[in-house]
Every structure is written in structure tokens, then in C-alpha cells.
Scaffold this active site. Sequence first.
Site, PDB file in Angstrom:
ATOM      1  N   PHE B 114       0.812  -1.207   0.008  1.00  0.00           N
ATOM      2  CA  PHE B 114       0.001   0.128   0.001  1.00  0.00           C
ATOM      3  C   PHE B 114       0.909   1.255   0.044  1.00  0.00           C
ATOM      4  O   PHE B 114       2.201   1.218   0.214  1.00  0.00           O
ATOM      5  CB  PHE B 114      -0.858  -0.022   1.197  1.00  0.00           C
ATOM      6  CG  PHE B 114      -2.517  -0.186   0.764  1.00  0.00           C
ATOM      7  CD1 PHE B 114      -2.965  -1.152   0.094  1.00  0.00           C
ATOM      8  CD2 PHE B 114      -3.227   1.045   1.278  1.00  0.00           C
ATOM      9  CE1 PHE B 114      -4.200  -0.983  -0.175  1.00  0.00           C
ATOM     10  CE2 PHE B 114      -4.549   1.127   0.709  1.00  0.00           C
ATOM     11  CZ  PHE B 114      -5.100  -0.148   0.127  1.00  0.00           C
ATOM     12  N   GLN B 227      -8.210  14.814   3.319  1.00  0.00           N
ATOM     13  CA  GLN B 227      -7.513  14.130   2.333  1.00  0.00           C
ATOM     14  C   GLN B 227      -8.048  13.887   1.046  1.00  0.00           C
ATOM     15  O   GLN B 227      -9.271  13.508   1.072  1.00  0.00           O
ATOM     16  CB  GLN B 227      -7.021  12.620   2.808  1.00  0.00           C
ATOM     17  CG  GLN B 227      -6.462  11.688   1.906  1.00  0.00           C
ATOM     18  CD  GLN B 227      -5.991  10.409   2.668  1.00  0.00           C
ATOM     19  OE1 GLN B 227      -6.651   9.336   3.025  1.00  0.00           O
ATOM     20  NE2 GLN B 227      -4.758  10.344   2.882  1.00  0.00           N
ATOM     21  N   HIS B 229      -8.243  11.701  -2.233  1.00  0.00           N
ATOM     22  CA  HIS B 229      -7.822  10.497  -2.585  1.00  0.00           C
ATOM     23  C   HIS B 229      -7.518  10.497  -4.085  1.00  0.00           C
ATOM     24  O   HIS B 229      -8.045  11.026  -4.789  1.00  0.00           O
ATOM     25  CB  HIS B 229      -8.817   9.161  -2.523  1.00  0.00           C
ATOM     26  CG  HIS B 229      -8.475   7.793  -2.525  1.00  0.00           C
ATOM     27  ND1 HIS B 229      -8.130   7.453  -3.779  1.00  0.00           N
ATOM     28  CD2 HIS B 229      -8.061   6.843  -1.734  1.00  0.00           C
ATOM     29  CE1 HIS B 229      -7.687   6.009  -3.518  1.00  0.00           C
ATOM     30  NE2 HIS B 229      -7.702   5.787  -2.291  1.00  0.00           N
ATOM     31  N   LEU B 239     -15.081   5.930  -5.123  1.00  0.00           N
ATOM     32  CA  LEU B 239     -13.524   5.396  -4.895  1.00  0.00           C
ATOM     33  C   LEU B 239     -13.371   4.182  -5.834  1.00  0.00           C
ATOM     34  O   LEU B 239     -13.972   3.411  -5.900  1.00  0.00           O
ATOM     35  CB  LEU B 239     -13.451   4.989  -3.266  1.00  0.00           C
ATOM     36  CG  LEU B 239     -12.259   4.401  -2.930  1.00  0.00           C
ATOM     37  CD1 LEU B 239     -11.250   5.669  -2.873  1.00  0.00           C
ATOM     38  CD2 LEU B 239     -12.541   4.000  -1.487  1.00  0.00           C
ATOM     39  N   GLU B 242      -6.897   2.311  -3.439  1.00  0.00           N
ATOM     40  CA  GLU B 242      -5.287   2.107  -3.510  1.00  0.00           C
ATOM     41  C   GLU B 242      -4.846   0.858  -3.834  1.00  0.00           C
ATOM     42  O   GLU B 242      -3.761   0.597  -4.561  1.00  0.00           O
ATOM     43  CB  GLU B 242      -4.808   2.736  -2.374  1.00  0.00           C
ATOM     44  CG  GLU B 242      -3.300   3.072  -2.581  1.00  0.00           C
ATOM     45  CD  GLU B 242      -3.001   3.957  -1.161  1.00  0.00           C
ATOM     46  OE1 GLU B 242      -3.727   5.109  -0.969  1.00  0.00           O
ATOM     47  OE2 GLU B 242      -2.070   3.449  -0.380  1.00  0.00           O
ATOM     48  N   ARG B 273      -0.505   9.543  -0.414  1.00  0.00           N
ATOM     49  CA  ARG B 273      -1.704   9.973  -1.173  1.00  0.00           C
ATOM     50  C   ARG B 273      -1.889  11.575  -1.455  1.00  0.00           C
ATOM     51  O   ARG B 273      -2.053  12.021  -2.350  1.00  0.00           O
ATOM     52  CB  ARG B 273      -3.069   9.632  -0.092  1.00  0.00           C
ATOM     53  CG  ARG B 273      -3.349   8.294  -0.382  1.00  0.00           C
ATOM     54  CD  ARG B 273      -4.646   8.044   0.322  1.00  0.00           C
ATOM     55  NE  ARG B 273      -4.917   6.606   0.360  1.00  0.00           N
ATOM     56  CZ  ARG B 273      -6.030   5.909   0.919  1.00  0.00           C
ATOM     57  NH1 ARG B 273      -6.464   6.449   1.955  1.00  0.00           N
ATOM     58  NH2 ARG B 273      -6.303   4.677   0.904  1.00  0.00           N
ATOM     59  N   HIS B 337     -11.794  12.443   0.620  1.00  0.00           N
ATOM     60  CA  HIS B 337     -11.925  11.127   1.046  1.00  0.00           C
ATOM     61  C   HIS B 337     -12.104  10.765   2.486  1.00  0.00           C
ATOM     62  O   HIS B 337     -12.813  10.088   2.846  1.00  0.00           O
ATOM     63  CB  HIS B 337     -10.761  10.217   0.338  1.00  0.00           C
ATOM     64  CG  HIS B 337     -10.624   8.636   0.653  1.00  0.00           C
ATOM     65  ND1 HIS B 337     -11.757   8.019   0.134  1.00  0.00           N
ATOM     66  CD2 HIS B 337      -9.787   8.054   1.205  1.00  0.00           C
ATOM     67  CE1 HIS B 337     -11.553   6.866   0.689  1.00  0.00           C
ATOM     68  NE2 HIS B 337     -10.547   6.944   1.425  1.00  0.00           N
ATOM     69  N   ARG B 372      -3.118  10.756   5.861  1.00  0.00           N
ATOM     70  CA  ARG B 372      -2.914   9.142   6.525  1.00  0.00           C
ATOM     71  C   ARG B 372      -2.742   8.486   5.398  1.00  0.00           C
ATOM     72  O   ARG B 372      -2.853   8.650   4.265  1.00  0.00           O
ATOM     73  CB  ARG B 372      -4.541   9.185   6.626  1.00  0.00           C
ATOM     74  CG  ARG B 372      -4.836   7.777   7.225  1.00  0.00           C
ATOM     75  CD  ARG B 372      -6.113   7.594   7.512  1.00  0.00           C
ATOM     76  NE  ARG B 372      -7.197   7.811   6.307  1.00  0.00           N
ATOM     77  CZ  ARG B 372      -7.523   6.779   5.659  1.00  0.00           C
ATOM     78  NH1 ARG B 372      -6.643   5.514   5.607  1.00  0.00           N
ATOM     79  NH2 ARG B 372      -8.402   6.917   4.452  1.00  0.00           N
TER      80      ARG B 372
END
Lengths: 321, 560
Positions: B114, B227, B229, B239, B242, B273, B337, B372
Site C-alpha cells: 500500500f 485527504q 484520494h 472510490l 489504492e 496520497r 476522501h 493518512r
Amino acid sequence: MNSKLKVSRFDPETMGSGQRRWDEFEMDLHPSATVLDALIQIREEVDGTLALRCACRASICGSCGMRVNGEAKLVCKTRIADVTEEGTTIVIEPMGNHGIIKDLVVSLDPFFDKVRQVDPYLQPDEEPEQGEFVVNNDSMENLLTAMNCIMCGACVSDCTVLEVDEAFIGPAALAKAWRFVEDPRDDQRDERLKELNEVEGGIWDCTRCFKCVEVCPKDVAPMDRIMEMRDMAIEAGNRNTSGYRHTESFSKSVKKHGRLDEARLAVESAGYTNIPRLIDLAEIGVKSVLKGKMPPIVPHKADENEKITRIFERVESERNT
Amino acid sequence: MYKHDVLIIGAGLAGLRAAVEATRLGLDVAVISKVHPVRSHSNAAQGGINAPLTDRGDDWEGHALDTIKGSDYLADQDAVEIMSSEAGDAVIELERMGVIFSRGEDGRLGTRRFGGQLVARTFFVGAITGSAILHVLYEQALKHGLNVYEEWFVTDLIIEDGRCVGVVALDIKTGTLHSIWAKTVIMAAGGAGRVFEPSTNAIICTGDGLALAWRAGVPMMDMEMVQYHPTTLARTGILLSEAARGEGAHLLNSEGDRFMLKYAPQYEELASRDVVSRSEQTEINEGRGIDGNVLLDLRHLGREFIEDRLGYLQEVAVEFLGIDLAEQPVPVRPGVHYIMGGIKTDVDGATVVPGLYAAGECANVSVHGANRLGANSLLDTVVFGRRSAVHAAEYIKSVDAGSGSDEHLNATKARIQSLMDREPNENWAAVRNYMANEMTKGIGVFRDQASMEGAKAAIRNVNERMPNIAIQNKGKVFNTDLIFSLEMEFMADVGNAIVHSALTRKESRGAHFRTDITERDDENWLKHTLAYHDPDNEDGVRVETSPVTITKWEPVKRVY
């Protein structure tokens, strides 16, 4: 694009149970708009009294199950263009087999009561001393079919058994039960199968109409899960049910005659010692005779029925090797 | 009268994890949620949950450092240490409860990579990890016979003698108001994505918990950290996880170039991100986008792999865009996001108001700082959800229940009646849509003084219009018109805190990137912003700052 929607309305504060009103809305929508987009637009711009549930807009929360043109769908993933043609009207109603609270909002309390009925949680006898349960990945991936279930209620809405029999545990809860029966970490498999086999409304009450498979928006195929549990229940030795006897009698008759011996099927499904049920059947038999609907006592044989017998024998010998 | 030891607001992962823990501790626990638990927005987490499992060679300090670097050094390091060191047990426990994590050939849990991390330590269930965990926690709740106030909307916290002792809530199905008393309340009400448009968030993510705690005197911390995304669908904002890039998908510009190789040579598409979103926006702004998007390309992964490991992404792309990921790249762009900011808590979930705890997206512990890492949000919910319950259980030993008086209930009844009695005028939806569009314009991937001032003006406009919002629906049963109007009040508070916090921070850090002050300034701004509700101040907000806790990782330049 220009679209017409006909929406079922029910207000418990001004209308009696079972009543409904139809409201029509005509609106201009983006070509890839969904039925949910349309309903939200109505709620925000036209009629703030319209009640519906929705949350994620991405087919994962399971809130927005409704009937569109008579069939249960998640409206967030139902595109207007896919359910209408120019000039036709889209009909939107609450899901079936659920009580209506208001407009398109239904009560899911009975739905979740049935989920509770199948003890829907992992029951291992003991946990590993350290780390995770070590189990084969294929056995876990197998469970994903049922884990995809988001509890939207679409299968229950269109279930033809629940329409006539409220006791049926139903496709969603039975798919949930399957998920634990098939989980190698669970140690209650036999107990679960025995219960699902014997309980009123259990695995034998499905009529295999395929409706739940058709309408499930997440490809859970609840009916297939139920059929697998029937096989598993039989293999686990649960044979004292009319469901099992029905299966056996059906296959014995077709193997022998190439045809279904309906009279014998009824009696054998009930079981020769099931006196109360046999008395019921006798009554039905008498009525059938009077109406000329009684199946022959000695069944007709299909032409070349020995070929059918050979098919059975071959399948059985293959299964045994 | 409704009365419990612990009342948890919200039934997503943080709320249910707290509930399971409190129940195990033998307490009388109830959860209250405006939607059925399995409808909670934790469902939408797709890619996975991070955990450094030390029994197979990973080390938790590696995860902690990745998290801190990802946060652009704004996370409190003591909190991150707790999250990283408890992560392994938290994930193993979820597996034992029944989560069907993907496994390796050896039958043990498998991982994928990730963003912001070079180690593969993200545990997952296809691309439905959040949903899979949420349903299992709900199963555990059923097992323990948890009380759930289902489809009840919290309108107010009850504060007596400075302590939180319960809530006033509206039963949506009947339209009646009730008080629910509790020795302690755990706020786990989720995020506030609906303050922006578009956003990946569910329609229910309206910042209720943030605003309720704020009005009770708890500061919202680092609210400017919103954030974006990197991979959301155009128009709807849906969405695409990721996990696609974690499994090897590429980002392409209109010239077919993998532009991330230029911006993040080592981490490529799996940089943090904020970095990836800025890179995409730069490509788009410099004319190498396609109708305001870049392309996410999975074709080289092959159909079988995509359907096995990323099935839900394929479903979304096909159903919502008519694009088959095995055949065609999908247009994506940065979209709102997650909100790193939130109700300030300590590492046990406690806020400055005794009896009020918070966990999950509405809380800020702070483990995410200015940005994050993907797959850290689920971890945050289960670690701090559990901790808040453990600490709350200790707290209640020394306190009595609230007074049981009807005073709070009657005040809420009067307030809602006056809202219902307003003559038709302004519609909540028009106000919400205006605010959300202006917030996205002003508090974007890139922002500057002028854009943020624009958002502030929009919030003022919204607050002027708020008293005119009228309820068209006069009924009691399932009156969502009323619920949305109350949510609108919460969203206006959250928007207010965001713009004032953003205007306060005079540097660029993580998600807060100012084109007029492009550098990070550790000397002056290695600190948190704290937005307090203060009716005496302009716009009802007062912004203070507090130091960041550094344990062993000194801030250095952040390079991917």
C-alpha cells in the site's frame, strides 16, 4: 435525458395499512444517472417528503434495495438508461415481503431476526495458541461468494416462498448460514446442518425458483448455497426428513421408470410411518380422483426407459470411483 | 428511561469494536446509530488494514516511521507507537472473530503493498476489506446480544456539571425524541466528507460527531488536513481503491507517460496520497490530463488477477462507467476522501470533557497528522475503538449517572418544534450543495490565501442562510427532511472549523499545500491547530495551537 418516474407513496400518518398512492415525476437526467440519482433529485428539489434509504451510492452498504419495474434492485447501481426506453415510465416501489414503514422504506426487523436465527458468528471449539487460524486459502476464497452479501434484502423481497410462508428462513439468512457451515474454522458444522435440516422453514423449503439468484446484486446466488447445504446435510447423515425422502423417491422413480411416479412420490416423501400426513394425502387423493386428476397407481414407463437407467448407473459408478 | 453504563454513538468499525470490548468487560452497553450497523460507512474501505506482524519478520517501528513520514511529521509519535505496536494483535483478533482475510500458500495471512510503505503489510479481503470486517464485528455484536438504537439520530449531548452523561436523540421511525443516559459516551460517528462535493463519502458522513463534541467544548484538531484520494471516479466521486496501485496498476497522463516516476522515483505510484494527488493535479493543470482526469491502467495485470483480487473495483468500473478494467484504463482524479482532523483525544480516546471519548474518523489522536497512509484508517478504528472502551470502563467506576432530568429533552423539543414551524423559505439541499462546492474550490489539493478566504466567505453566507432553512415535510415518521436540516447545522460547524484552521496554518504540510507558501516550516509550524467553539469570537471560532509530540523520529525532509 428526459425520464419519467412513477413512485409508490405511503404515509402511515394519513393512510391506512395496505393503501398507496402513485406520484409521477418527469425530469431531465445525466445519461449515466442512476435511479438513485433521480430519487435524490426528487427529494432535494421537488418533494422533501419522499422517504427512502441510501448511503454509500457505490453498491456496498445495502441501504437502497427497492423494486424497479417489478424487480428488486439496488437503485444506486441501476442506471436509468438500463431500465427504460424513450417514452416509457420507470415504476419504483418498496421491496416486497417486507412491511412498509413509509414510501420506499421497509422494515428489516424480521429480516435481521432470521439472520439471528442461524447463529451468525464463528464458533470454534478452541483458538490457536498463537497467531491466526492456519487454513487453506481456497477454503477462504470459497466463502467470499457469501461474504459479498451486503444484507440489502433484495433476495427476500422477491422470494416466492416467503410470499406464502413467513416461516421460511429465507435466502439471505441461509446464505449467511452456509458461510459458517463452509468455514473450516467453525466447529459447529454438524450441529448447524442438523438444525437447518430439521427446523421449520429450513433448507428444504426452498422451491428452487431461481428468483434470488436473478435479483441478487452481489452474485451471492443464495439458492445455490441452499442446494449445497441440502447435499451436505444428507452427507452428514440427516436423512429423517421429507426433503431427503422426496429427493430419494424422485431419483428412484426416474431411474426405474424414466418418469416421475407422482403418487408414490407423495407417499414416500411423507414417509410410510407418518400417519397424520398420510391421512392428509388420502383426502387429497380422494379429491383428485373425483376431479380426474389422480396420477396412475401403476406408473407408465417412458419409451426405452432402460437407457435412462443406464445413465443413472453410469453416473453412480463414476461418483463411487 | 433509557440508561446504560456506556453509550456509543456510531456503529462502524470504531463503534462496534468499542462495543464488543465494553460488553466483554461486563458492562451495560448500547450503540446508537442513525443507520443500521451494517450500513455504516466503514463498508467503503476497500484495500485493507495495515499491521506489522512481528512474528513474520516485520517490525512495528518500521510501520511507525512510515506512518510518521506519511503524516509529514504532524502525527503525535507516542500515539503512533501505540497504534503500530498493537496492530499485530488487533488484526489477528479480527481474523479469530471470523474475518476471511486472504491467505498465502502456507495458509497464513497474506499481504499486499500500500502507499507510503515499501513493505507489504496490508492485510485484505479482496477489495471489500471494510465491509468484511464490519459484518464480522456486527456478528460479534449479535453474539453478545448488544443493544442497538437503530436509526436513531443524536441531536445533542447531555452535559451536566461539565461531564457528558448521555444524549438526546430522535427515533427516526417514530419521530419521537428521547433522552438516553449513560455514565460515559464514546463518539464514533465517522467522517464529514459531505462538507465537500464531490466526495467518496456516503451521504451519511455529515460530521455529526465532530460538531456535537465541538459544541460541548472539545477542540477540533488539524481540521485543515483533508485527504484527497488520488483515484476517484469523475462526476460521482466513487472510490477506486489504492489496492489497484498496490497490486501494480499504473497512472498515466494524456501522453501515456507514467508521470509518478518523475514525482516519486522510489515509491512511484505508491507514494503517499497527498503526493500522488498533487502530482495528478499538476499534470492536469499543466495540460496533460483528459477532461480533468488522469488514467488508472490495470490492463497489464490480466483479467483473472483483476477479478480475483480486485473484484469490487471491476464491479464499480463496469456498473458505473461501463469500463472493463482488463480492456481499458479508467479516468480518475483526486477527490475528497477522509478527514485527518477531528475531535482531539489522548491515546485512550479521552477528550477534555470528562465522560466523553472519541475514536475512529471523527477523532484525532493524532496518528495521521497531515496525511493518512492508506489502510491505516481501519487500524486506527480497531486499536483506538478498543482502547477507548477499556479506558471508559475504568472511568465509570468512579462516577454516578446523570440527573435524569427532562430539562435537556424539553430544550431539544422546543428547538426542533421551532425548526418545524418555520415558514417555507430556504431548502437545506440548496445550502448544502452551495457550501460543498465552495469548500472543494477553496480547500482543494492546492490552496492559497485567496481560495481559503473564498471558502470562509461561503461559510459565512451559509451561516446567514441557516436560520431560514425550513422543513417541507411536516410528518413524524421517517422525516429525512428534518434529519438533513439538522445534519446541515453539523456540516456548517465542521466547514467553519476547517476554513479557520486552514487560514491559520502559514506553511505547506501534507494535505495542506499552499501555492503561496510552498515550504514546510518546522520552526514555526511543527504544531497542531486547535479550533474551539467560541461564540464570543468572530465566526464563533477561536484557533489555538499545541505542540506535536516527538519521541524518537526527528523531522527530516520528506522524499518518496
